[in-house]
Design an enzyme around this catalytic site. Sequence first.
Site, PDB file in Angstrom:
ATOM      1  N   GLY A  90      30.046  77.586  -7.895  1.00 52.32           N
ATOM      2  CA  GLY A  90      29.957  76.413  -7.031  1.00 52.32           C
ATOM      3  C   GLY A  90      31.058  75.441  -7.378  1.00 52.32           C
ATOM      4  O   GLY A  90      31.794  75.621  -8.356  1.00 52.32           O
ATOM      5  N   GLY A  92      32.419  72.968  -9.187  1.00 52.49           N
ATOM      6  CA  GLY A  92      32.072  72.290 -10.431  1.00 52.49           C
ATOM      7  C   GLY A  92      32.893  71.053 -10.701  1.00 52.49           C
ATOM      8  O   GLY A  92      32.539  70.235 -11.553  1.00 52.49           O
ATOM      9  N   GLY A 126      34.033  68.018 -14.917  1.00 50.18           N
ATOM     10  CA  GLY A 126      34.322  67.798 -13.501  1.00 50.18           C
ATOM     11  C   GLY A 126      35.654  67.154 -13.218  1.00 50.18           C
ATOM     12  O   GLY A 126      35.967  66.855 -12.060  1.00 50.18           O
ATOM     13  N   ARG A 176      43.036  68.320  -1.515  1.00 47.62           N
ATOM     14  CA  ARG A 176      43.375  69.634  -0.979  1.00 47.62           C
ATOM     15  C   ARG A 176      42.952  69.720   0.487  1.00 47.62           C
ATOM     16  O   ARG A 176      41.868  69.284   0.861  1.00 47.62           O
ATOM     17  CB  ARG A 176      42.674  70.724  -1.784  1.00 47.62           C
ATOM     18  N   ARG A 183      34.514  81.407   1.139  1.00 46.01           N
ATOM     19  CA  ARG A 183      35.060  82.438   0.260  1.00 46.01           C
ATOM     20  C   ARG A 183      34.227  83.719   0.376  1.00 46.01           C
ATOM     21  O   ARG A 183      33.082  83.683   0.846  1.00 46.01           O
ATOM     22  CB  ARG A 183      35.013  81.952  -1.197  1.00 46.01           C
ATOM     23  N   ASP A 252      35.508  84.579  -5.730  1.00 47.13           N
ATOM     24  CA  ASP A 252      35.345  83.185  -5.300  1.00 47.13           C
ATOM     25  C   ASP A 252      36.688  82.552  -4.959  1.00 47.13           C
ATOM     26  O   ASP A 252      36.722  81.426  -4.453  1.00 47.13           O
ATOM     27  CB  ASP A 252      34.615  82.363  -6.366  1.00 47.13           C
ATOM     28  N   ASP A 262      43.494  78.303  -4.815  1.00 51.08           N
ATOM     29  CA  ASP A 262      43.369  78.204  -6.265  1.00 51.08           C
ATOM     30  C   ASP A 262      44.681  78.553  -6.960  1.00 51.08           C
ATOM     31  O   ASP A 262      44.987  79.711  -7.214  1.00 51.08           O
ATOM     32  CB  ASP A 262      42.241  79.087  -6.808  1.00 51.08           C
TER      33      ASP A 262
END
Length: 487
Positions: A90, A92, A126, A176, A183, A252, A262
């Site tokens: 998830g 994070g 986080g 972003r 995903r 993911d 990513d």
Amino acid sequence: MIKLDVGWTFDNRYARLPERFFSRVLPTPVRAPELAVLNRSLAAELGLNEEALRSDAGVAVLAGNRIPDGAEPLAQAYAGHQFGYFTMLGDGRAVLIGEHVTPSGKRVDIQLKGSGRTPYSRGGDGRAALGPMLREYIVSEAMHALGIPTTRSLAVVTTGETIRRETELLGAVLTRVASSHLRVGTFQYAAQWGTKDELRALADYALERHFPRFEEAENRYLFLLEQVIARQAALIAQWQLVGFVHGVMNTDNMTISGETIDYGPCAFMDTYDLKTVFSSIDTEGRYAYGNQPYIGGWNLARLAESLLLLLDEDEEKAVALAQEALDQYPALYHRHWLDGMRAKLGLAEAQEGDGGLIADLLRLMEEHRADYTNTFRALTLGEYTGMALFDASEFREWHERWQTRLSQEAVSREEAYERMRRHNPAVIPRNHRVEEALAAAVNCGDYSVMDRFLEALADPYAYSPEQAEYAELPPLSDRPYRTFCGT
């Protein structure tokens, strides 16, 4: 004082999905946000007012200190195979503040990365460090300029706080922009922990958002699988063609939209080597450059498994449909890659011997440890200096074969070389240049090095004199280049 309107236009459809797929959460405010870098061209494309984004109120939104009107902040839930092992995941350290609709009608996610803890943080803080956020900004914008589907970076804001990793680091938040953050792992999560109705709701949302022609399909969920396979085959071929190593191809980190996402331990290959690995945690080479096409197929098989319940009521038929779709992936990938390699050699037509011609060049490049990008740059310019490859008799023989093959094209030699210019970048974000830009910005607060670098990367096919310095190879080193996830 006149309040400037940024121009956000939110229409948050993901937030209408069953709440299993997210947790409503607010970004954690930061102490002293300051704008480090703003993507002016992307802001204009999104229909946002640059002056308003640069204002205190605008920066407060980009830092997570203020929620813009119409936003519905949430952290997305998903799962994933990380280095082959399945786990619950998830967002994070990211918060999706909403879906923004641009003046052209395009729907994009606006996500704040490094915006604080969420229910999926798994013990993490986080937060994000400035260096990794600037890396994502540089490399994602370079990928966009190369013509490769990717998430984009709108801004990086420093937080005025430090975060603890191995040492104390400057904190930052990256904004972003993505076609979506759906995903393969989102569907794995739905299949593992959701109901069939929830899985169907997710699939319908993905179809409506990314594949609107689904209404013409006989089986809409098979159509979804086929479309994702097609997009990922094309995407990974583009990675291979420019020597991009993603570094962490977990499920993911594979999008349904077909965008690269990513930019943690990513890097571009210098010396051509199928075994190239940069990530410090990929000790077995699972995600090496040469493995990327195969891992793509493996990840797509996990998506197919997740969709079986929707493909057909009969499990045997569902498996057969999924397998038939997956069987198309190798041929799709190879066609994109072979067409791309032909273009890199100026070939517009297909001939039977092209595969052998390409394979022989790549073999010679590997044997002579040739630089991948600069080999094709030299072929494009006809300038054969600076590499041992070009002094080899085998290369001269290969070069004659290539010239003979070029003479068999219907177009002129000039048109063939122009085709090469459009497909062989003169410049890529070389690792030593990325590190140089990051060091100046993070350690000295000097963004001029990064600005010049981004300017050179903005049109990688220009072959301008200003780009020449960025085509130079890094100094020789006894230690291999290593990248890190940033967490």
